[in-house]
Design a protein around this motif. Sequence first.
Motif, mmCIF file in Angstrom:
data_model
loop_
_atom_site.group_PDB
_atom_site.id
_atom_site.type_symbol
_atom_site.label_atom_id
_atom_site.label_comp_id
_atom_site.label_asym_id
_atom_site.label_seq_id
_atom_site.Cartn_x
_atom_site.Cartn_y
_atom_site.Cartn_z
ATOM 1 N N ASP A 290 0.826 -1.218 0.000
ATOM 2 C CA ASP A 290 0.000 0.000 0.000
ATOM 3 C C ASP A 290 0.859 1.266 0.000
ATOM 4 O OD1 ASP A 290 -2.379 -1.293 -0.151
ATOM 5 O OD2 ASP A 290 -2.997 -0.960 1.936
ATOM 6 N N TYR A 294 0.149 3.740 -3.079
ATOM 7 C CA TYR A 294 -0.460 5.033 -2.769
ATOM 8 C C TYR A 294 0.041 6.138 -3.698
ATOM 9 C CZ TYR A 294 -1.749 9.296 -0.362
ATOM 10 O OH TYR A 294 -2.265 10.524 -0.082
ATOM 11 N N ASN A 295 1.299 6.035 -4.082
ATOM 12 C CA ASN A 295 1.893 7.076 -4.921
ATOM 13 C C ASN A 295 1.421 7.026 -6.371
ATOM 14 O OD1 ASN A 295 3.990 8.337 -3.070
ATOM 15 N ND2 ASN A 295 4.328 6.134 -2.807
ATOM 16 N N THR A 298 -3.962 5.450 -5.941
ATOM 17 C CA THR A 298 -4.528 5.557 -4.592
ATOM 18 C C THR A 298 -5.771 4.690 -4.439
ATOM 19 O OG1 THR A 298 -3.828 7.829 -4.763
ATOM 20 C CG2 THR A 298 -5.139 7.261 -2.827
ATOM 21 N N LYS A 304 -7.825 0.462 3.060
ATOM 22 C CA LYS A 304 -8.455 1.749 2.741
ATOM 23 C C LYS A 304 -8.790 2.583 3.976
ATOM 24 C CE LYS A 304 -10.586 0.947 -1.760
ATOM 25 N NZ LYS A 304 -10.357 -0.460 -2.089
ATOM 26 N N ILE A 307 -6.042 5.242 5.285
ATOM 27 C CA ILE A 307 -5.506 6.089 4.217
ATOM 28 C C ILE A 307 -4.611 7.217 4.741
ATOM 29 C CG2 ILE A 307 -7.630 7.523 4.074
ATOM 30 C CD1 ILE A 307 -5.833 6.511 0.948
ATOM 31 N N GLU A 308 -4.989 7.805 5.878
ATOM 32 C CA GLU A 308 -4.180 8.926 6.392
ATOM 33 C C GLU A 308 -2.805 8.440 6.848
ATOM 34 O OE1 GLU A 308 -6.253 11.214 9.342
ATOM 35 O OE2 GLU A 308 -7.952 11.494 7.978
ATOM 36 N N GLN A 311 -0.730 7.711 3.808
ATOM 37 C CA GLN A 311 -0.237 8.954 3.209
ATOM 38 C C GLN A 311 1.026 9.424 3.937
ATOM 39 O OE1 GLN A 311 -2.922 12.229 3.655
ATOM 40 N NE2 GLN A 311 -1.998 13.392 1.987
ATOM 41 N N TYR A 312 0.963 9.386 5.264
ATOM 42 C CA TYR A 312 2.113 9.809 6.059
ATOM 43 C C TYR A 312 3.292 8.872 5.825
ATOM 44 C CZ TYR A 312 5.111 10.417 10.104
ATOM 45 O OH TYR A 312 6.196 10.604 10.911
ATOM 46 N N SER A 314 3.984 6.703 3.509
ATOM 47 C CA SER A 314 4.540 6.547 2.156
ATOM 48 C C SER A 314 5.556 7.650 1.852
ATOM 49 C CB SER A 314 3.429 6.539 1.116
ATOM 50 O OG SER A 314 2.853 7.826 1.036
ATOM 51 N N GLN A 315 5.497 8.732 2.580
ATOM 52 C CA GLN A 315 6.466 9.814 2.345
ATOM 53 C C GLN A 315 7.771 9.567 3.093
ATOM 54 O OE1 GLN A 315 4.193 13.128 3.730
ATOM 55 N NE2 GLN A 315 2.808 13.061 1.963
ATOM 56 N N LYS A 365 5.638 11.168 -9.525
ATOM 57 C CA LYS A 365 4.685 10.234 -10.126
ATOM 58 C C LYS A 365 5.153 9.840 -11.506
ATOM 59 C CE LYS A 365 0.551 10.969 -7.578
ATOM 60 N NZ LYS A 365 -0.869 10.866 -7.567
#
Length: 365
Positions: A290, A294-295, A298, A304, A307-308, A311-312, A314-315, A365
Amino acid sequence: MCLTFDSITDQKRPVRILAAFLQKRHLPHALLFTGIEGVGKNDAALAFAMACNCMGEKHRRSDQLIDNSSSKKDLPAAVNPCGYCRSCRKIESDNHPDIIRIKPSGAFIKIDQIRGCCDTLAMKPYEARVRVVIISDAHAMNPSAGNALLKMLEEPPDSSILILTACQTSDLLPTIVSRCQHIRFNPVSVKSIETLLIENQGLAPDKASIIAAMANGSISRAFAMSSSNWINRRNWLINAVGPNQSDQSGQPWALFSMSSGMLMAFAEMLKKNKDFLFDSLEIMKSWLRDLIIYNFHTEKIINKDLIEKIQYASQKINIKALLLKIDAIQAAQKDIQSNANLRLTLETMMMRIGKGSGKPKPLTK
Ligand SMILES: [Zn+2]
């Protein structure tokens, strides 16, 4: 709802083949249903046994065996068991004297079980038009049971049908496979499993969507996951893998920042919860996957509801590092399948997962 061919999810081709046997009134002596656990093989075997013996209105009038009226799912009504007559009810509730069901007793199907069945088949059926023997998990037959079954297949008894279920043909003696009409059952679609979880199990849509995605196409696995504390275990594992925003040490990693001693302890924990090991590794893989997905897509992430967090996280880690960790889990899964030493396998996997998180860098991306 009673069992009919229409209640078997996502198995159009197998059902069409079975319906054709009934329509043509040409019943094979032996059928082999293959496919993973929980895709409807046993239900299809029971529905077929019911259809062969149904005493419902349409089945009594043999001239109407081929019914041209358009039924809901393109199956002639006369092919489907009625589900309500005495015979159908007896078969569905496993109380019919002529429907014999053989399952592994312990780890194996033993020769005595097959011999007992041979003795029964030598006599006339009590009341059935067609006697049906359903051997579930036929791959669990030990060699002597397999040979006894082979004898039965070589001289098939009159008005009896044998239905074997197994994961794959390669699990059975080739001589048994060659004497059966083989029907393959496919994994059930994620969408169908999701619908079943919501409508039959009353699951909330977000939970249903995660479990359906993780059930590998098996309805029984999805139902088992929905009734156990699978979601809680998933939450715990994902928290352990990290990275977590709330990490008080200021270090964003959980698993990826552990000392080797802690990694070994984590491996030990996985090993101890052996019943949940398969799921644990799949959950860890789905999470790491995931973070990559996500990148790019999504909408295709599995977890699912998180998701928040995704998002955090994956960075915080680069894709190359994530791919190496997924690779470490896949290698461990392969080794476990080939019966490698479990402790060593899990420790090696944890060392590889814990090694280097890659420099957090923005993704293009
Ligand atoms: Zn019936």
